[in-house]
Scaffold this motif. Structure first.
Motif, PDB file in Angstrom:
ATOM      1  N   ALA A   1      12.985  44.584 -24.643  1.00 10.68           N
ATOM      2  CA  ALA A   1      11.584  44.705 -25.071  1.00 10.68           C
ATOM      3  C   ALA A   1      11.276  43.599 -26.092  1.00 10.68           C
ATOM      4  O   ALA A   1      12.124  43.278 -26.931  1.00 10.68           O
ATOM      5  N   PRO A   2      10.072  43.025 -26.029  1.00 17.54           N
ATOM      6  CA  PRO A   2       9.710  42.019 -27.025  1.00 17.54           C
ATOM      7  C   PRO A   2       9.540  42.702 -28.381  1.00 17.54           C
ATOM      8  O   PRO A   2       9.137  43.866 -28.444  1.00 17.54           O
ATOM      9  N   HIS A   3       9.870  41.987 -29.467  1.00 16.12           N
ATOM     10  CA  HIS A   3       9.847  42.662 -30.761  1.00 16.12           C
ATOM     11  C   HIS A   3       9.597  41.680 -31.896  1.00 16.12           C
ATOM     12  O   HIS A   3       9.805  40.473 -31.755  1.00 16.12           O
ATOM     13  N   ALA A   4       9.174  42.226 -33.010  1.00 15.58           N
ATOM     14  CA  ALA A   4       9.047  41.476 -34.262  1.00 15.58           C
ATOM     15  C   ALA A   4       9.337  42.445 -35.394  1.00 15.58           C
ATOM     16  O   ALA A   4       8.845  43.589 -35.378  1.00 15.58           O
ATOM     17  N   ASP A   5      10.170  42.029 -36.335  1.00 11.06           N
ATOM     18  CA  ASP A   5      10.544  42.866 -37.479  1.00 11.06           C
ATOM     19  C   ASP A   5      11.070  44.234 -37.046  1.00 11.06           C
ATOM     20  O   ASP A   5      10.744  45.260 -37.659  1.00 11.06           O
ATOM     21  N   GLY A   6      11.851  44.266 -35.985  1.00 15.61           N
ATOM     22  CA  GLY A   6      12.461  45.527 -35.557  1.00 15.61           C
ATOM     23  C   GLY A   6      11.503  46.466 -34.841  1.00 15.61           C
ATOM     24  O   GLY A   6      11.878  47.574 -34.477  1.00 15.61           O
ATOM     25  N   LYS A   7      10.274  46.011 -34.624  1.00 15.45           N
ATOM     26  CA  LYS A   7       9.295  46.876 -33.944  1.00 15.45           C
ATOM     27  C   LYS A   7       8.952  46.286 -32.573  1.00 15.45           C
ATOM     28  O   LYS A   7       8.822  45.077 -32.415  1.00 15.45           O
ATOM     29  N   VAL A   8       8.806  47.175 -31.599  1.00 10.35           N
ATOM     30  CA  VAL A   8       8.495  46.741 -30.239  1.00 10.35           C
ATOM     31  C   VAL A   8       7.033  46.308 -30.158  1.00 10.35           C
ATOM     32  O   VAL A   8       6.146  46.981 -30.693  1.00 10.35           O
ATOM     33  N   LEU A   9       6.815  45.165 -29.479  1.00 11.57           N
ATOM     34  CA  LEU A   9       5.443  44.712 -29.237  1.00 11.57           C
ATOM     35  C   LEU A   9       4.973  45.287 -27.899  1.00 11.57           C
ATOM     36  O   LEU A   9       5.780  45.783 -27.115  1.00 11.57           O
ATOM     37  N   SER A  10       3.697  45.174 -27.626  1.00 14.39           N
ATOM     38  CA  SER A  10       3.217  45.784 -26.379  1.00 14.39           C
ATOM     39  C   SER A  10       3.011  44.763 -25.262  1.00 14.39           C
ATOM     40  O   SER A  10       2.528  45.112 -24.189  1.00 14.39           O
TER      41      SER A  10
ATOM     42  N   ALA B   1      17.555  45.830 -32.216  1.00 13.98           N
ATOM     43  CA  ALA B   1      16.441  45.162 -31.543  1.00 13.98           C
ATOM     44  C   ALA B   1      16.894  44.023 -30.632  1.00 13.98           C
ATOM     45  O   ALA B   1      16.251  43.739 -29.621  1.00 13.98           O
ATOM     46  N   HIS B   2      18.021  43.378 -30.980  1.00 15.57           N
ATOM     47  CA  HIS B   2      18.484  42.218 -30.197  1.00 15.57           C
ATOM     48  C   HIS B   2      19.514  42.592 -29.139  1.00 15.57           C
ATOM     49  O   HIS B   2      20.157  41.725 -28.577  1.00 15.57           O
ATOM     50  N   TRP B   3      19.722  43.857 -28.893  1.00 12.95           N
ATOM     51  CA  TRP B   3      20.807  44.260 -27.990  1.00 12.95           C
ATOM     52  C   TRP B   3      20.408  44.266 -26.523  1.00 12.95           C
ATOM     53  O   TRP B   3      21.184  44.662 -25.662  1.00 12.95           O
ATOM     54  N   GLY B   4      19.202  43.864 -26.215  1.00 17.82           N
ATOM     55  CA  GLY B   4      18.843  43.645 -24.812  1.00 17.82           C
ATOM     56  C   GLY B   4      18.108  44.784 -24.121  1.00 17.82           C
ATOM     57  O   GLY B   4      17.913  44.738 -22.911  1.00 17.82           O
ATOM     58  N   HIS B   5      17.689  45.812 -24.891  1.00 13.87           N
ATOM     59  CA  HIS B   5      17.156  46.995 -24.220  1.00 13.87           C
ATOM     60  C   HIS B   5      15.735  47.369 -24.654  1.00 13.87           C
ATOM     61  O   HIS B   5      15.117  46.690 -25.473  1.00 13.87           O
TER      62      HIS B   5
END
Ligand code: ZN
Ligand code: ZN
Length: 329
Positions: free
Chosen positions: A205-214, A245-249
């Motif tokens: 999932a795309p993310h920034a600061d540990g939060k998923v983007l939409s 967050a960087h683990w690919g899921h």
């Protein structure tokens, strides 16, 4: 009627415990059944492909023990005999692997039809440095396994797929697109008559600061757009994602977001974390259903043994009933 069968729904690592009995502990293995007497199309070769192999043997070779000599050699051979290429295999199977992480390929040496000399299995997958065949041969060989891929009795072939390439198996078309994960990874869209099944077993999932983007990648929307069934990575809760967050899921919430943007009918949450027991997964399923709301989207938790029928396409059913032919590549 065409259907989707789930044989392994766990991500990362197989697990076995009384607390995971309901959803199961085998890793990624899904079979698309085109219907009629057509052979199943295999998605990923995690440990779930061992019981899937048993099913296939029971269906196509009832009461036929393995041919003599099919027992793997205890010692590695000095020379690998060339495989006699089969003009007319008794059964022709096609598998599509998303990528080569263990949880998606580990079942291959334990896939029963691979021990029959009258079976041909073509394994499709993303391009690898040095080639897809070499990548498989590196882990299916001593000292990791008693014999190499070439010594398995079935004729096993490998075919690398480019981004966007489609494979037509006569009535079933499988298209692979590169999707975000770790290392080159394909998602697949399997078109069976009027129904499409999208399979995104692992998806970052795309993310920034540990939060998923939409936002959703264009290739993902290509694969899942208007699909009847979307099988999607749903490994983490928001809290777990914050530290992984960087683990690919993906999170369950992101899987619901993808399903909504792609306009799919049924979302199957897949690639369960091995630390999530049945109670936890029940709660995640409830949370996902709540997120999906009262709209048209149905949310289903993947579990071993789950079988989903695809909506019937009468013209196709008639063709299958009259053709009587087996699937060939
Ligand atoms: Zn995985
Ligand atoms: Zn992976």
């Amino acid at each position: 009627v065409a259907s989707v069968g789930f044989y392994g729904v766990r991500g990362s690592c197989p697990c076995s415990d009384s607390a995971v009995r309901k959803y199961g502990g085998s890793t990624a293995s899904v079979a698309i059944e085109p219907g009629g007497d057509a052979a199943p199309v295999l998605l990923d070769l995690g440990t779930g492909c061992r019981p899937l192999g048993e099913d296939i043997l029971g269906r196509y070779f009832p009461c036929q023990p393995l041919a003599a000599g099919a027992e793997p050699h205890a010692e590695p051979l000095d020379e690998i005999p060339p495989h006699p290429h089969l003009d007319q295999p008794a059964l022709e199977l096609s598998a599509f692997v998303t990528h080569l992480h263990f949880d998606h390929v580990q079942g291959l040496p334990f896939f029963g039809p691979g021990l029959r000399p009258d079976v041909r299995l073509t394994i499709h997958g993303p391009m690898q440095e040095g080639g897809l065949a070499a990548a498989f041969c590196r882990f299916v060989q001593p000292p990791y396994f008693p014999v190499g891929v070439e010594e398995l009795p079935a004729e096993i072939r490998f075919r690398e797929l480019e981004d966007g390439e489609a494979v037509d198996l006569g009535g079933v078309t499988i298209t692979g697109r590169e999707i975000p994960h770790i290392g080159r990874t394909l998602g697949y869209r399997v078109q069976v008559g009027a129904s499409a099944v999208a399979y995104l077993g692992d998806h970052q999932a795309p993310h920034a600061d540990g939060k998923v983007l939409s936002t959703v990648a264009a290739s993902v929307l290509d694969l899942a757009g208007g699909a009847e069934v979307l099988i999607h990575d749903a490994q983490y809760t928001d809290e777990e994602f914050a530290v992984k967050a960087h683990w690919g899921h993906s999170t369950i919430a992101y899987a619901v977001e993808v399903a909504r943007q792609a306009g799919v009918k049924r979302l199957v949450l897949f690639h369960h974390d091995p630390t999530h027991d049945d109670d936890w997964l029940d709660r995640l399923g409830d949370a996902a259903a709540h997120l999906a709301g009262a709209g048209p989207l149905e949310v289903i938790m993947a579990s071993e043994g789950l079988k989903l029928e695809l909506s019937a396409d009468p013209a196709r059913e008639r063709r299958l009933a009259t053709s009587g032919s087996r699937l060939t590549t």
